[in-house]
Write a protein that holds these residues in place. Structure first.
Motif, PDB file in Angstrom:
ATOM      1  N   LEU A 295       0.853  -1.199   0.000  1.00  0.00           N
ATOM      2  CA  LEU A 295       0.000   0.000   0.000  1.00  0.00           C
ATOM      3  C   LEU A 295       0.882   1.239   0.000  1.00  0.00           C
ATOM      4  CD1 LEU A 295      -3.281   0.652   1.854  1.00  0.00           C
ATOM      5  CD2 LEU A 295      -1.432   2.283   2.181  1.00  0.00           C
ATOM      6  N   LEU A 296       0.530   2.187  -0.838  1.00  0.00           N
ATOM      7  CA  LEU A 296       1.269   3.447  -0.937  1.00  0.00           C
ATOM      8  C   LEU A 296       0.433   4.578  -0.367  1.00  0.00           C
ATOM      9  CD1 LEU A 296       3.757   4.997  -2.175  1.00  0.00           C
ATOM     10  CD2 LEU A 296       2.330   5.349  -4.207  1.00  0.00           C
ATOM     11  N   VAL A 297       1.038   5.396   0.502  1.00  0.00           N
ATOM     12  CA  VAL A 297       0.388   6.583   1.049  1.00  0.00           C
ATOM     13  C   VAL A 297       1.066   7.813   0.472  1.00  0.00           C
ATOM     14  CG1 VAL A 297      -0.184   7.880   3.135  1.00  0.00           C
ATOM     15  CG2 VAL A 297      -0.139   5.384   3.198  1.00  0.00           C
ATOM     16  N   VAL A 298       0.281   8.760  -0.034  1.00  0.00           N
ATOM     17  CA  VAL A 298       0.839  10.015  -0.534  1.00  0.00           C
ATOM     18  C   VAL A 298       0.044  11.177   0.041  1.00  0.00           C
ATOM     19  CG1 VAL A 298       1.861   9.124  -2.665  1.00  0.00           C
ATOM     20  CG2 VAL A 298      -0.520   9.842  -2.675  1.00  0.00           C
ATOM     21  N   ASN A 299       0.747  12.193   0.474  1.00  0.00           N
ATOM     22  CA  ASN A 299       0.136  13.430   0.979  1.00  0.00           C
ATOM     23  C   ASN A 299       0.926  14.585   0.374  1.00  0.00           C
ATOM     24  OD1 ASN A 299      -1.306  15.320   2.463  1.00  0.00           O
ATOM     25  ND2 ASN A 299       0.006  15.119   4.257  1.00  0.00           N
ATOM     26  N   PRO A 300       0.746  14.816  -0.932  1.00  0.00           N
ATOM     27  CA  PRO A 300       1.588  15.770  -1.655  1.00  0.00           C
ATOM     28  C   PRO A 300       1.142  17.217  -1.482  1.00  0.00           C
ATOM     29  CG  PRO A 300       0.002  14.843  -3.162  1.00  0.00           C
ATOM     30  CD  PRO A 300      -0.231  14.172  -1.828  1.00  0.00           C
ATOM     31  N   PRO A 301       1.963  18.172  -1.957  1.00  0.00           N
ATOM     32  CA  PRO A 301       1.521  19.563  -2.016  1.00  0.00           C
ATOM     33  C   PRO A 301       0.371  19.720  -3.004  1.00  0.00           C
ATOM     34  CG  PRO A 301       3.630  19.280  -3.125  1.00  0.00           C
ATOM     35  CD  PRO A 301       3.335  17.993  -2.434  1.00  0.00           C
ATOM     36  N   ARG A 302      -0.156  20.928  -3.121  1.00  0.00           N
ATOM     37  CA  ARG A 302      -1.360  21.167  -3.923  1.00  0.00           C
ATOM     38  C   ARG A 302      -1.223  20.723  -5.381  1.00  0.00           C
ATOM     39  NH1 ARG A 302      -5.455  23.874  -2.194  1.00  0.00           N
ATOM     40  NH2 ARG A 302      -6.040  24.593  -4.263  1.00  0.00           N
ATOM     41  N   ARG A 303      -0.022  20.758  -5.903  1.00  0.00           N
ATOM     42  CA  ARG A 303       0.161  20.419  -7.321  1.00  0.00           C
ATOM     43  C   ARG A 303       0.013  18.926  -7.590  1.00  0.00           C
ATOM     44  NH1 ARG A 303       5.177  21.654  -5.265  1.00  0.00           N
ATOM     45  NH2 ARG A 303       6.726  19.975  -5.302  1.00  0.00           N
ATOM     46  N   GLY A 304      -0.011  18.096  -6.553  1.00  0.00           N
ATOM     47  CA  GLY A 304      -0.147  16.659  -6.748  1.00  0.00           C
ATOM     48  C   GLY A 304       1.188  15.946  -6.811  1.00  0.00           C
ATOM     49  N   ILE A 305       1.171  14.696  -7.265  1.00  0.00           N
ATOM     50  CA  ILE A 305       2.394  13.889  -7.245  1.00  0.00           C
ATOM     51  C   ILE A 305       3.165  13.913  -8.561  1.00  0.00           C
ATOM     52  CG2 ILE A 305       1.483  12.373  -5.459  1.00  0.00           C
ATOM     53  CD1 ILE A 305       0.951  10.263  -7.581  1.00  0.00           C
ATOM     54  N   SER A 318      -1.084  -1.900  -6.006  1.00  0.00           N
ATOM     55  CA  SER A 318      -2.508  -2.095  -6.280  1.00  0.00           C
ATOM     56  C   SER A 318      -3.412  -1.179  -5.465  1.00  0.00           C
ATOM     57  CB  SER A 318      -2.898  -3.548  -5.993  1.00  0.00           C
ATOM     58  OG  SER A 318      -2.635  -3.871  -4.631  1.00  0.00           O
ATOM     59  N   THR A 319      -2.860  -0.597  -4.363  1.00  0.00           N
ATOM     60  CA  THR A 319      -3.692   0.227  -3.486  1.00  0.00           C
ATOM     61  C   THR A 319      -2.942   1.494  -3.090  1.00  0.00           C
ATOM     62  OG1 THR A 319      -4.652  -1.798  -2.561  1.00  0.00           O
ATOM     63  CG2 THR A 319      -5.079   0.255  -1.378  1.00  0.00           C
ATOM     64  N   VAL A 320      -3.623   2.628  -3.171  1.00  0.00           N
ATOM     65  CA  VAL A 320      -3.051   3.924  -2.808  1.00  0.00           C
ATOM     66  C   VAL A 320      -4.006   4.649  -1.870  1.00  0.00           C
ATOM     67  CG1 VAL A 320      -2.331   6.209  -3.646  1.00  0.00           C
ATOM     68  CG2 VAL A 320      -1.767   4.162  -4.974  1.00  0.00           C
ATOM     69  N   LEU A 321      -3.459   5.188  -0.787  1.00  0.00           N
ATOM     70  CA  LEU A 321      -4.225   6.066   0.103  1.00  0.00           C
ATOM     71  C   LEU A 321      -3.706   7.479  -0.137  1.00  0.00           C
ATOM     72  CD1 LEU A 321      -6.388   6.153   2.335  1.00  0.00           C
ATOM     73  CD2 LEU A 321      -4.522   6.083   3.992  1.00  0.00           C
ATOM     74  N   TYR A 322      -4.564   8.335  -0.650  1.00  0.00           N
ATOM     75  CA  TYR A 322      -4.161   9.667  -1.112  1.00  0.00           C
ATOM     76  C   TYR A 322      -4.847  10.717  -0.238  1.00  0.00           C
ATOM     77  CZ  TYR A 322      -2.884  13.059  -4.866  1.00  0.00           C
ATOM     78  OH  TYR A 322      -2.346  14.093  -5.610  1.00  0.00           O
ATOM     79  N   SER A 323      -4.040  11.543   0.458  1.00  0.00           N
ATOM     80  CA  SER A 323      -4.587  12.667   1.225  1.00  0.00           C
ATOM     81  C   SER A 323      -4.313  13.935   0.444  1.00  0.00           C
ATOM     82  CB  SER A 323      -3.940  12.732   2.608  1.00  0.00           C
ATOM     83  OG  SER A 323      -4.543  13.745   3.390  1.00  0.00           O
TER      84      SER A 323
END
Length: 364
Positions: A295-305, A318-323
């Motif tokens: 599982l990948l977690v990303v919490n990027p700045p406003r511009r995204g990843i 296969s799974t991403v948790l995106y904040s």
């Protein structure tokens, strides 16, 4: 005949500050409108009820612009080139509000010269104040040069006797640019880090680190993310753009390997350092690994990843948790990654504005 707005905020009613652009709208309607907009923007199998915030007193950080003179400094914002005092802003944590008086006196006592935007003269540009959950403060003086360094060091103990000061530093921003701070930070008082722990989560914030602006909502966000991840039950998790490590630490368990990656070396060290926390460019680090996480977690700045979305698309993740604090960029990233939103929830970090945080569980 127009009718003057009536809100709890005197600054808003007098037209002196309109940063809270939605203040005239009842909060329940604000929250419902944000949730409706988010659901229109992001197709999702399951949208949970939005999480609302306290309407006032929720901001744990204030970027206070300093204007006026040494004898009569003004702490607040600058409107049309003129300083506007905002010491009684209703958004601030109480500890921040109560610090305004001593900070104003400190400027005069230490002989600090406020920076004039119009004249490009003076030294003290702003004061950045962060309050932790225990009512303690980190104070950062943003200066044009080291001219006032010794004066601040000489008088900072006086300030510490009047406010709950735990960390104080000087940040140097020598150029005339619209940036909140510069690259150079000089520690002058107290600890190196501010304790931002949320219950059992041991979180430490360095002066140039990032922490969500709404402590109560952040606590709920981390707990929600941990619960969702437990349902997926991954053996390995990567938390990219991990900041102080809130997501990573909330998801850690004896049966799960969690790695947080943060570009700022200071932030990674504050989070706990290796092996759990790595200081590196998230995209480059991910590409250099021989394996990928469950599982990948990303919490990027406003511009995204950005280009990292293409790497995810071509990987076996296969799974991403995106904040996301900018749902539009998250939707674009999701399309590039080839993911589908399975569950999402809105967390209102920023009442009285159009902004919010959304947590999205995605899978292929």
């Amino acid at each position: 005949m127009s009718v003057a707005p009536s809100t709890p905020c005197w600054y808003f009613n007098e037209g002196l500050c309109r940063s809270c652009s939605l203040l005239e709208t009842p909060y329940d309607i604000q929250l419902a409108d944000k949730a409706r907009h988010a659901q229109q923007l992001l197709p999702c199998d399951e949208w949970l009820e939005p999480v609302g915030s306290a309407e006032f007193g929720f901001r744990n950080k204030a970027k206070i612009i300093v204007s006026g003179t040494t004898e009569e400094p003004v702490l607040g914002i600058v409107r049309d080139g003129i300083g506007q005092d905002l010491r009684d802003c209703l958004l601030y944590d109480r500890a921040i509000t109560e610090a305004h008086g001593p900070l104003t006196d400190f400027i005069s006592r230490a002989g600090l010269i406020p920076y004039s935007i119009a004249d490009r003269s003076g030294e003290l540009k702003s004061i950045i104040v962060t309050a932790n959950p225990h009512g303690h403060l980190m104070v950062r003086f943003v200066l044009r040069s080291e001219r006032h360094l010794e004066a601040i060091r000489t008088h900072v103990s006086w300030l510490a006797d009047r406010i709950p000061l735990k960390v104080a530093s000087i940040n140097l921003l020598p150029t005339h640019v619209a940036l909140p701070e510069g690259d150079t930070e000089i520690h002058i008082f107290g600890d190196d880090v501010l304790d931002m722990s949320l219950g059992p989560l041991d979180l430490k914030l360095r002066p140039q680190g990032f922490f969500q602006t709404n402590t109560e909502i952040t606590t709920i966000l981390y707990a929600t993310a941990a619960a969702w991840v437990d349902e997926v039950s991954p053996a390995t998790v990567w938390d990219l753009y991990c900041g102080v490590g809130g997501f990573a630490k909330s998801m850690a368990s004896p049966t799960r390997t969690v790695t947080g990656v943060e570009l700022s070396e200071q932030a990674a060290l504050a989070a706990g350092g290796p092996p759990m926390f790595v200081a590196a460019d998230a995209g480059q680090w991910a590409r250099e690994q021989d394996t990928v996480p469950d599982l990948l977690v990303v919490n990027p700045p406003r511009r995204g990843i950005g280009e990292l979305a293409e790497w995810v698309r071509d990987s076996d993740i296969s799974t991403v948790l995106y904040s996301s604090c900018n749902l539009a960029s998250a939707v674009e990233d999701m399309a590039v990654m080839g993911m589908t939103a399975r569950r999402a929830q809105l967390f209102d970090m920023f009442p009285h504005t159009d902004h919010s945080e959304c947590l999205i569980l995605m899978s292929r």
